[in-house]
Motif scaffolding. Sequence first.
Motif: not given
Length: 324
Positions: A57-61, A87-88, A109-110
Motif C-alpha cells: 500500500l502507498i499512503i501519500s500526502d 494508493v491512499i 481511496f481518500y
Amino acid sequence: MDAQYAATPGTQILVVEDSPTQAMLLEHLLEKNGYEVVVASSGKQALEVLESFRPALIISDIVMPEMDGFEMSKAVKGDPRLRDIPVILLTALSDPEDVIRGMEARVDFYLTKPYDEDFLLSKVASIISRPVERTKANGCQSMKINLWGKIYEVSVIPELSLSLLASTYENTIQINRELHREIAERKRIEEELRVTVKRLKEMESIIEISPAVAFVRKAEDGWPIEFVSDNVLQFDYESEDLLSGNIKYFDIIHPEDRDSVIEEVERSLKDKDLEEFSREYRILTGYGETRWVDDRTFVRRNSKGIVTHYQGIILDVTHRRDEI
C-alpha cells in the motif's frame, strides 16, 4: 498494538510525506500496529524508492515539493509493474476539484486530514486484505462531470472511480461523525479548563506566596497561555500581557533551549501513557535577562488520548545552577 487492526507480519507500506513530524507520527502509528514502513519525502523520491521496493500500500500526502500526490499516483498507475498497488491520498478535501484530480490520477481511496487513527487503521487493514479488483479495469472511458456549474471532461477507469467516490462519501460521513464528537468533546474540555482555572484562581493567594509560578498552556502552536499566576511578575511579565496572547509560552523560552523543550513536548504527543514530565531550561525575562527554571508539567488529554493542554509550575533555580 490494537489486535483488531494488527498487520499480517511482513506487510510493507510506503508513506510519502514531506513533513517530518507528520511522517513520524504516521510511521509510528503503523509500526505500532505491526506494519513495516518506508518513508519518502516527495512524490519524486517515492518513485525512486519503488524502483526496488514493492509495498502492499502507498499512503501519500497531496501537497509536496517536486511532485505532488496526484502526479505520483498517476505515475504509479501508469507503470505496469506498480499499477496494482493501492494508493491512499491524505487530503483536507477542501476543494471539490480534488475528487476530479483523484479520478484522473486513478487514486484508490481518500482519507481526510486530520485523520482519526482508528478509522485510518481500519481502512488500511480493509484495503490490504481485500485489494481492489483490477482484472476488469483495463480500459479508460471519457466522462463529462458537472461540478458546481463547471463541466469537467475526465478519462477514468469506471471501477476505480466508483471505489474512489465511495471512499469520498465514506469520508464525508466520517467527518460529520467527527464533527459531532469534536463539538461535544470541545464543550467538555472548555468546562474542564474553566474548572481548572477557577480552582487556580481560588488558590492564587496561596500560589502568590510560593516561589513557583503556575501555568496552564494550550496544546496549540506556540503554547498560548490560558492561566498564569500573578507572581509571574518575578520574571518581569504582567499576567495580563501573557493572557492576551501577544506573548506565548514558546516566546519566553531561551532560543538555545527551544529545540530540547519541543522534543520533550513531542514525546508527550506520541506517548499516550506519559502523564507528566519535568525539565530544567532557560527562559528570558520581560527585560531579556536569562533565568533557569525547573518545569514540572502535567499532560492533560481528551477521551481519545489527544493532548489538549499542559498544566504545571515553573520554579526559578538560577542560583542553584550558578553554583554548579
